[in-house]
Motif scaffolding. Structure first.
Motif, mmCIF file in Angstrom:
data_model
loop_
_atom_site.group_PDB
_atom_site.id
_atom_site.type_symbol
_atom_site.label_atom_id
_atom_site.label_comp_id
_atom_site.label_asym_id
_atom_site.label_seq_id
_atom_site.Cartn_x
_atom_site.Cartn_y
_atom_site.Cartn_z
ATOM 1 N N VAL A 194 1.165 -1.226 0.176
ATOM 2 C CA VAL A 194 0.159 -0.546 -0.121
ATOM 3 C C VAL A 194 0.888 1.402 0.061
ATOM 4 C CG1 VAL A 194 -1.680 1.469 1.344
ATOM 5 C CG2 VAL A 194 -2.318 -1.051 1.018
ATOM 6 N N GLU A 195 1.966 1.012 0.425
ATOM 7 C CA GLU A 195 2.600 2.738 0.881
ATOM 8 C C GLU A 195 3.794 2.700 0.043
ATOM 9 O OE1 GLU A 195 2.345 -0.450 2.794
ATOM 10 O OE2 GLU A 195 3.779 -0.057 4.172
ATOM 11 N N GLY A 196 3.946 1.670 -0.811
ATOM 12 C CA GLY A 196 4.376 2.035 -1.674
ATOM 13 C C GLY A 196 5.862 0.324 -1.946
ATOM 14 N N ILE A 197 6.703 0.128 -3.134
ATOM 15 C CA ILE A 197 7.442 -0.877 -2.604
ATOM 16 C C ILE A 197 8.499 -0.765 -2.290
ATOM 17 C CG2 ILE A 197 6.503 -1.981 -5.173
ATOM 18 C CD1 ILE A 197 9.089 -0.225 -6.602
ATOM 19 N N PRO A 198 9.313 -1.446 -1.075
ATOM 20 C CA PRO A 198 10.400 -1.143 0.084
ATOM 21 C C PRO A 198 11.458 -0.900 -1.581
ATOM 22 C CG PRO A 198 9.735 -3.659 -0.564
ATOM 23 C CD PRO A 198 8.430 -2.932 -1.333
ATOM 24 N N GLU A 199 11.685 -1.160 -3.069
ATOM 25 C CA GLU A 199 12.731 -0.929 -3.603
ATOM 26 C C GLU A 199 12.712 1.068 -3.400
ATOM 27 O OE1 GLU A 199 10.665 -2.874 -4.042
ATOM 28 O OE2 GLU A 199 12.660 -4.644 -4.359
ATOM 29 N N LEU A 200 11.113 1.367 -3.832
ATOM 30 C CA LEU A 200 10.959 3.192 -3.314
ATOM 31 C C LEU A 200 11.403 3.438 -1.865
ATOM 32 C CD1 LEU A 200 10.663 4.998 -5.113
ATOM 33 C CD2 LEU A 200 7.878 5.192 -5.758
ATOM 34 N N ARG A 201 10.719 3.028 -1.596
ATOM 35 C CA ARG A 201 10.856 3.391 -0.201
ATOM 36 C C ARG A 201 12.254 3.929 0.398
ATOM 37 N NH1 ARG A 201 7.475 1.019 3.829
ATOM 38 N NH2 ARG A 201 7.406 -0.781 2.619
ATOM 39 N N ALA A 202 12.968 2.583 -0.292
ATOM 40 C CA ALA A 202 14.713 2.795 -0.174
ATOM 41 C C ALA A 202 15.169 3.710 -0.596
ATOM 42 C CB ALA A 202 15.356 1.975 -0.210
ATOM 43 N N ALA A 203 14.493 3.721 -2.316
ATOM 44 C CA ALA A 203 15.307 5.326 -3.182
ATOM 45 C C ALA A 203 14.808 6.378 -2.545
ATOM 46 C CB ALA A 203 14.798 5.075 -3.965
ATOM 47 N N VAL A 204 14.086 6.692 -1.528
ATOM 48 C CA VAL A 204 13.295 8.193 -1.167
ATOM 49 C C VAL A 204 14.194 8.382 -0.280
ATOM 50 C CG1 VAL A 204 11.483 8.788 0.034
ATOM 51 C CG2 VAL A 204 11.144 7.450 -2.086
ATOM 52 N N ALA A 205 14.165 7.023 1.243
ATOM 53 C CA ALA A 205 14.920 7.179 1.905
ATOM 54 C C ALA A 205 16.849 8.313 1.513
ATOM 55 C CB ALA A 205 15.285 5.949 3.229
ATOM 56 N N ARG A 206 17.299 6.888 1.211
ATOM 57 C CA ARG A 206 18.372 7.689 0.136
ATOM 58 C C ARG A 206 18.302 9.177 -0.330
ATOM 59 N NH1 ARG A 206 19.080 2.080 -1.339
ATOM 60 N NH2 ARG A 206 18.309 2.933 -3.640
ATOM 61 N N LYS A 207 17.489 9.557 -1.056
ATOM 62 C CA LYS A 207 17.539 10.662 -1.609
ATOM 63 C C LYS A 207 17.336 11.810 -0.956
ATOM 64 C CE LYS A 207 14.688 14.362 -2.650
ATOM 65 N NZ LYS A 207 14.822 15.423 -1.843
ATOM 66 N N PHE A 208 16.174 10.946 0.317
ATOM 67 C CA PHE A 208 16.180 12.721 1.910
ATOM 68 C C PHE A 208 17.662 12.695 2.171
ATOM 69 C CE2 PHE A 208 11.789 11.858 1.641
ATOM 70 C CZ PHE A 208 11.099 13.015 1.683
ATOM 71 N N LYS A 209 18.253 11.629 2.851
ATOM 72 C CA LYS A 209 19.610 11.472 3.361
ATOM 73 C C LYS A 209 20.712 12.547 1.778
ATOM 74 C CE LYS A 209 22.994 11.459 6.278
ATOM 75 N NZ LYS A 209 22.581 11.932 7.307
ATOM 76 N N ARG A 210 20.745 11.756 0.666
ATOM 77 C CA ARG A 210 21.990 13.101 0.513
ATOM 78 C C ARG A 210 21.227 13.782 -0.663
ATOM 79 N NH1 ARG A 210 20.399 9.112 -4.344
ATOM 80 N NH2 ARG A 210 18.796 11.157 -5.726
#
Ligand SMILES: Cc1ncc(COP(=O)(O)O)c(C=O)c1O
Length: 406
Positions: A73-89
């Protein structure tokens, strides 16, 4: 089929809102064009570039792999991991993938946050001129939008004193947006400090920051997200972003956010009973957008910066117009204060910015959105996400239109 619905059939909440005026302006321009009129549409809020090829290829590969089923529901794990990396980077913000949420567009993410949290009487501060959807989303959620003006004299930036005056014990959220749609205004860390100092004094107020245009900043401006500027607000900030504008992916419908895990869980519960999940294929395309090469972003930036400079310079040469030069997004928000009360050669009096936009469309075939739609008059918004050639022609027509007013 009945021509009308029975009385009381439609939801009362729908009576509180209006259709998106920017979508309406875009549609009007499209209809006139289809009817053979020579119309230049400067209403739409979307980049005119194509989605980069690597992103398209990732979507095609996802289809071929069979990534065509329901997802989390909240998005595929791969995309949520990419989002988390984006926020950090890019923002220096620490969100775990469990603190990240994906929805079908930034608008839907904001909608989910408001629907998941608002109760009758809750107040939400919206800074005018605002993106057209904020107050209506708040109204749909049963909340009360509290409008605070950001004046042209202050570069369309929210002033700390105005914010302080607007906060009450009922204030639940402030929706903060930079670079701003419709003004393009951005905040330096020093300007943010004025705002965050006020917010630190009011722990009941949560911050929804809409950073959708963060990559579209010019003249070396460095974007700072509000929770990065003031880490003590991190716990009560929902940082919203998306791929629509930065990657020219408006039609793919993917937005995302990072925030407190219990809030993310509440938004997930809501999404589970509404849209179920954002499109699987678009999610895989967005993984590539966020993880893949970012080299086209400076290229987009350079083109937009040239267009901004062109439009600002030409509009400031139009009689009676004042057009500030914003740091970001792809909009300008010129003032037509000096043109109010004038008449067109056809004898139409320009009493409001809506009259101005209507007459400009009628006589010169240039479609813009009037300022009242964004809550601050008398102004209008131009989206400069179109070719230099069309922009030059549109600005020439605006100059002629203004020059003919008496
Ligand atoms: C300030 C702002 N926030 C959010 C959005 C919504 O973006 P999306 O197309 O991802 O729903 C827009 C789109 O115009 C916008 O201008």
């Amino acid at each position: 089929m009945p021509a009308s619905l029975p009385p009381g059939f439609l939801a009362e909440s729908l009576g509180r809102i209006k259709p998106s005026p920017t979508i309406a302006a875009t549609q009007k321009a499209r209809d006139l064009k289809a009817a053979g009129r020579d119309v230049i549409g400067l209403g739409a809020g979307e980049p005119d570039f194509d989605t980069p090829d690597n992103i398209k290829e990732a979507a095609i590969a996802a289809i071929r792999r069979g990534e065509t089923k329901y997802t989390a529901v909240e998005g595929i794990p791969e995309l949520r991991a990419a989002v988390a990396r984006k926020f950090k980077r890019e923002n220096g913000l620490d969100y775990t993938p469990a603190q990240c949420f994906v929805g079908p567009g930034g608008k839907s993410v904001i909608y989910a946050a408001m629907m998941a949290t608002l109760n009758p009487g809750d107040e939400v501060i919206c800074v005018a001129p605002y993106w057209v959807s904020y107050p209506d989303i708040v109204l749909l959620g049963g909340g009360k939008p509290v409008i605070v003006d950001a004046r042209i004299e202050d570069g369309f930036r929210l002033q700390p004193e105005a914010l302080e005056r607007a906060i009450t014990p009922k204030t639940k959220w402030i929706i903060f947006n930079q670079p701003s749609n419709p003004t393009g205004a951005c905040y330096t860390p020093a300007q943010l400090k004025g705002i965050t100092d006020v917010l630190l004094r009011h722990p009941q107020v949560w911050i929804l920051t809409d950073d959708m245009y963060e990559h579209l900043v010019y003249g070396g401006f460095k974007f700072t997200s509000i929770a990065a500027a003031e880490p003590r607000l991190y716990e009560r900030t929902l940082t919203v972003n998306g791929v629509s504008k930065a990657y020219s992916m408006t039609g793919w419908r993917i937005g995302y956010c990072g925030g407190a895990e219990p809030l993310i869980k509440a938004m997930t519960k809501l999404q589970s009973q509404s849209v179920s999940n954002p499109t699987s294929i678009s999610q895989w395309a967005s993984v590539e957008a966020l993880n893949g090469p970012q080299d086209f972003i400076p290229k987009f930036q350079k083109i937009f910066e040239e267009r901004r400079d062109l439009v600002v310079s030409m509009l400031n040469q139009a009689a009676g117009m004042e057009c500030p030069k914003p740091e970001g997004a792809f909009y300008v928000y010129p003032s037509i204060r000096k043109l109010i009360g004038k008449e067109t050669p056809g004898g139409k009096k320009i009493q409001t910015d809506e009259d101005f936009a209507n007459e400009l469309l009628e006589t010169e075939g240039v479609a813009v959105v009037h300022g009242a739609a964004f809550g601050l008059s008398p102004f209008f918004r131009i989206s400069y996400a179109t070719s230099n050639q069309l922009l030059e022609e549109a600005c020439r027509r605006i100059q002629r239109f203004c020059g003919n007013l008496r």
